[in-house]
Design a protein around this motif. Structure first.
Motif, mmCIF file in Angstrom:
data_model
loop_
_atom_site.group_PDB
_atom_site.id
_atom_site.type_symbol
_atom_site.label_atom_id
_atom_site.label_comp_id
_atom_site.label_asym_id
_atom_site.label_seq_id
_atom_site.Cartn_x
_atom_site.Cartn_y
_atom_site.Cartn_z
ATOM 1 N N TYR A 197 0.747 -1.437 0.201
ATOM 2 C CA TYR A 197 0.006 0.114 0.068
ATOM 3 C C TYR A 197 0.914 1.124 0.151
ATOM 4 C CZ TYR A 197 -2.563 3.653 2.022
ATOM 5 O OH TYR A 197 -3.189 4.983 2.489
ATOM 6 N N GLU A 198 0.598 2.394 -1.052
ATOM 7 C CA GLU A 198 1.157 3.456 -0.735
ATOM 8 C C GLU A 198 -0.003 4.496 -1.167
ATOM 9 O OE1 GLU A 198 5.598 3.744 -2.392
ATOM 10 O OE2 GLU A 198 4.465 2.830 -4.042
ATOM 11 N N VAL A 202 -1.538 6.302 7.320
ATOM 12 C CA VAL A 202 -0.447 5.530 6.903
ATOM 13 C C VAL A 202 -0.170 6.077 5.278
ATOM 14 C CG1 VAL A 202 0.328 2.995 6.549
ATOM 15 C CG2 VAL A 202 -1.151 3.884 8.499
ATOM 16 N N TYR A 203 1.020 6.392 5.309
ATOM 17 C CA TYR A 203 1.279 6.781 3.844
ATOM 18 C C TYR A 203 2.150 5.518 3.200
ATOM 19 C CZ TYR A 203 6.223 7.695 5.328
ATOM 20 O OH TYR A 203 7.442 7.542 5.912
ATOM 21 N N ARG A 204 2.533 4.526 3.847
ATOM 22 C CA ARG A 204 3.210 3.324 3.157
ATOM 23 C C ARG A 204 2.921 2.212 4.067
ATOM 24 N NH1 ARG A 204 9.204 3.670 1.256
ATOM 25 N NH2 ARG A 204 9.689 2.969 3.374
ATOM 26 N N LEU A 205 2.622 0.777 3.576
ATOM 27 C CA LEU A 205 2.343 -0.140 4.332
ATOM 28 C C LEU A 205 3.299 -1.597 3.627
ATOM 29 C CD1 LEU A 205 0.848 -1.445 6.929
ATOM 30 C CD2 LEU A 205 -0.945 -2.098 5.458
ATOM 31 N N ASN A 206 4.005 -2.134 4.431
ATOM 32 C CA ASN A 206 4.930 -3.062 3.703
ATOM 33 C C ASN A 206 4.453 -4.429 4.415
ATOM 34 O OD1 ASN A 206 6.462 -1.279 2.490
ATOM 35 N ND2 ASN A 206 8.454 -1.380 3.832
ATOM 36 N N TYR A 230 3.726 -6.708 9.383
ATOM 37 C CA TYR A 230 3.481 -5.675 8.768
ATOM 38 C C TYR A 230 4.057 -4.520 9.306
ATOM 39 C CZ TYR A 230 -0.487 -8.282 6.824
ATOM 40 O OH TYR A 230 -1.270 -9.438 6.397
ATOM 41 N N THR A 231 4.513 -3.319 8.515
ATOM 42 C CA THR A 231 5.121 -2.403 8.749
ATOM 43 C C THR A 231 4.606 -0.992 8.370
ATOM 44 O OG1 THR A 231 7.476 -3.504 8.818
ATOM 45 C CG2 THR A 231 7.570 -1.152 9.038
ATOM 46 N N ALA A 232 3.842 -0.312 9.011
ATOM 47 C CA ALA A 232 3.332 0.885 8.753
ATOM 48 C C ALA A 232 4.142 1.994 9.084
ATOM 49 C CB ALA A 232 2.057 1.035 9.632
ATOM 50 N N TYR A 233 4.011 3.077 8.342
ATOM 51 C CA TYR A 233 4.999 4.201 7.981
ATOM 52 C C TYR A 233 3.918 5.315 8.023
ATOM 53 C CZ TYR A 233 8.904 1.389 6.390
ATOM 54 O OH TYR A 233 9.837 0.473 6.267
ATOM 55 N N THR A 234 4.085 6.254 9.149
ATOM 56 C CA THR A 234 3.383 7.482 9.487
ATOM 57 C C THR A 234 4.294 8.692 9.641
ATOM 58 O OG1 THR A 234 3.578 6.856 11.779
ATOM 59 C CG2 THR A 234 1.305 6.180 10.459
ATOM 60 N N LEU A 235 3.682 9.894 9.952
ATOM 61 C CA LEU A 235 4.652 10.949 10.194
ATOM 62 C C LEU A 235 4.421 11.446 11.403
ATOM 63 C CD1 LEU A 235 3.450 13.067 7.033
ATOM 64 C CD2 LEU A 235 5.689 11.842 7.289
ATOM 65 N N SER A 236 5.609 11.941 11.988
ATOM 66 C CA SER A 236 5.782 12.805 13.414
ATOM 67 C C SER A 236 5.176 13.990 13.285
ATOM 68 C CB SER A 236 6.866 12.603 13.967
ATOM 69 O OG SER A 236 8.030 13.523 13.337
ATOM 70 N N PHE A 237 5.307 14.663 14.331
ATOM 71 C CA PHE A 237 4.663 16.239 14.517
ATOM 72 C C PHE A 237 5.485 17.079 13.712
ATOM 73 C CE2 PHE A 237 4.747 20.386 16.268
ATOM 74 C CZ PHE A 237 3.370 20.721 16.500
ATOM 75 N N PHE A 238 6.718 16.910 13.422
ATOM 76 C CA PHE A 238 7.566 17.552 12.390
ATOM 77 C C PHE A 238 7.984 16.882 11.250
ATOM 78 C CE2 PHE A 238 8.790 19.133 16.760
ATOM 79 C CZ PHE A 238 8.565 20.455 16.473
ATOM 80 N N VAL A 250 7.837 7.677 10.930
ATOM 81 C CA VAL A 250 7.723 6.807 12.231
ATOM 82 C C VAL A 250 7.291 5.513 11.717
ATOM 83 C CG1 VAL A 250 6.376 6.411 14.181
ATOM 84 C CG2 VAL A 250 7.145 8.740 13.481
ATOM 85 N N GLU A 251 8.118 4.265 12.029
ATOM 86 C CA GLU A 251 7.934 3.080 11.652
ATOM 87 C C GLU A 251 7.224 2.284 12.689
ATOM 88 O OE1 GLU A 251 11.375 0.785 10.108
ATOM 89 O OE2 GLU A 251 12.058 2.686 9.029
ATOM 90 N N LEU A 252 6.207 1.501 12.427
ATOM 91 C CA LEU A 252 5.718 0.624 13.332
ATOM 92 C C LEU A 252 5.353 -0.718 12.862
ATOM 93 C CD1 LEU A 252 3.886 0.366 16.061
ATOM 94 C CD2 LEU A 252 2.057 1.022 14.874
ATOM 95 N N THR A 253 5.929 -1.815 13.371
ATOM 96 C CA THR A 253 5.937 -3.160 12.886
ATOM 97 C C THR A 253 4.934 -3.935 13.897
ATOM 98 O OG1 THR A 253 8.160 -3.069 12.232
ATOM 99 C CG2 THR A 253 7.305 -5.067 12.394
ATOM 100 N N PHE A 254 4.058 -4.820 13.418
ATOM 101 C CA PHE A 254 3.276 -5.272 14.148
ATOM 102 C C PHE A 254 3.196 -6.327 13.487
ATOM 103 C CE2 PHE A 254 1.294 -2.140 11.640
ATOM 104 C CZ PHE A 254 0.156 -2.827 10.916
ATOM 105 N N LYS A 255 2.351 -7.670 14.025
ATOM 106 C CA LYS A 255 1.671 -8.825 13.588
ATOM 107 C C LYS A 255 0.091 -8.708 13.643
ATOM 108 C CE LYS A 255 5.499 -11.784 14.784
ATOM 109 N NZ LYS A 255 5.799 -12.466 13.296
ATOM 110 N N ARG A 256 -0.488 -9.712 12.908
ATOM 111 C CA ARG A 256 -2.061 -9.725 12.542
ATOM 112 C C ARG A 256 -2.596 -9.938 13.824
ATOM 113 N NH1 ARG A 256 -6.274 -9.318 12.999
ATOM 114 N NH2 ARG A 256 -8.184 -10.085 11.760
ATOM 115 N N ASP A 257 -2.339 -10.713 14.904
ATOM 116 C CA ASP A 257 -2.844 -10.667 15.841
ATOM 117 C C ASP A 257 -2.873 -9.552 16.969
ATOM 118 O OD1 ASP A 257 -0.326 -10.836 16.710
ATOM 119 O OD2 ASP A 257 -0.172 -12.845 17.809
ATOM 120 N N GLN A 258 -2.200 -8.592 16.487
ATOM 121 C CA GLN A 258 -1.855 -7.408 17.324
ATOM 122 C C GLN A 258 -2.870 -6.133 16.844
ATOM 123 O OE1 GLN A 258 2.624 -7.177 16.816
ATOM 124 N NE2 GLN A 258 2.281 -6.335 18.746
ATOM 125 N N VAL A 259 -3.782 -6.419 15.872
ATOM 126 C CA VAL A 259 -4.560 -5.688 15.119
ATOM 127 C C VAL A 259 -5.827 -5.845 15.905
ATOM 128 C CG1 VAL A 259 -5.601 -4.859 12.912
ATOM 129 C CG2 VAL A 259 -3.226 -5.544 13.048
#
Length: 207
Positions: free
Chosen positions: A50-51, A118-122, A130-138, A142-151
């Protein structure tokens, strides 16, 4: 005494030469090959599913909001000094209070919304992560890695919430920009009820 100093210099020189050899000695070729293989294998197993196409707009809005707030903060002392030169009344005090709150809170409120985008999802098929990429305040990555059971999914779907990670991090994904439907179905739990979708067949049928 001279002999002792000479021996000390020889020991210092030998130690210096030894450490220089240790620092300059390259890694064994086997270690370099293992590191390269692991890195290439990890890149091979990771796919961008996803982009988002709103990233430039989100960045521009945040920069504009922060810039206007900084300009407002800088100009506040000048405005206050002009107001104090005249007779203050409740309307002027209220105007200053509301404008100050707006200047301070608008970037914070905007960040509460945009940090979910989320501007990119690997997806790493080997580790099933899964690794989600988001933006910080500035606007930093910001990278967030998680598994399906954490959703988890909210009981009442929000306007800017697609799913929640670790029961406390809401994320928003624009489903129209998904490039790997099967991986997205697995993330959302649709694979339990729906058969996998062949994207190529869908494109051919639409053509």
């Amino acid at each position: 005494m001279t002999l002792v100093l000479h021996c000390s210099k020889l020991r210092l020189a030998s130690c210096t030469c030894f450490w220089n050899r240790v620092k300059l000695q390259p890694l064994p070729l086997k270690c370099q090959l293992i590191g390269y293989h692991q890195s290439s294998q990890n890149q091979k197993d990771t796919e961008i599913i996803y982009e988002g196409n709103l990233l430039p707009i989100v960045k521009m809005i945040k920069v504009f909001s922060i810039s206007t707030s900084l300009i407002g903060l800088v100009s506040q002392p000048f405005i206050m000094s002009k107001l104090f030169e005249t007779e203050l009344d409740l309307i002027k005090i209220g105007f200053v209070t509301v404008s100050s709150i707006f200047i301070l809170c608008s970037p914070l409120l905007l960040n509460l919304i945009t940090k979910r985008y989320v501007y990119r999802l690997n997806y790493n098929s080997k580790n099933d992560e899964y690794t989600a990429y988001t933006l910080s305040f500035f606007n930093q990555k910001v990278e967030l890695t998680f598994k399906r059971d954490q959703v988890h999914f909210p009981m009442v779907p929000g306007l800017f919430t697609t799913f929640i990670v670790n029961s406390k991090i809401p994320l928003f994904v624009d489903s129209s920009s998904i490039t790997n439907v099967n991986a997205y179905q697995r993330l959302m739990g649709f694979d339990k009820n729906l058969a996998p979708i062949d994207v190529n067949k869908e494109k051919q049928s639409s053509d």
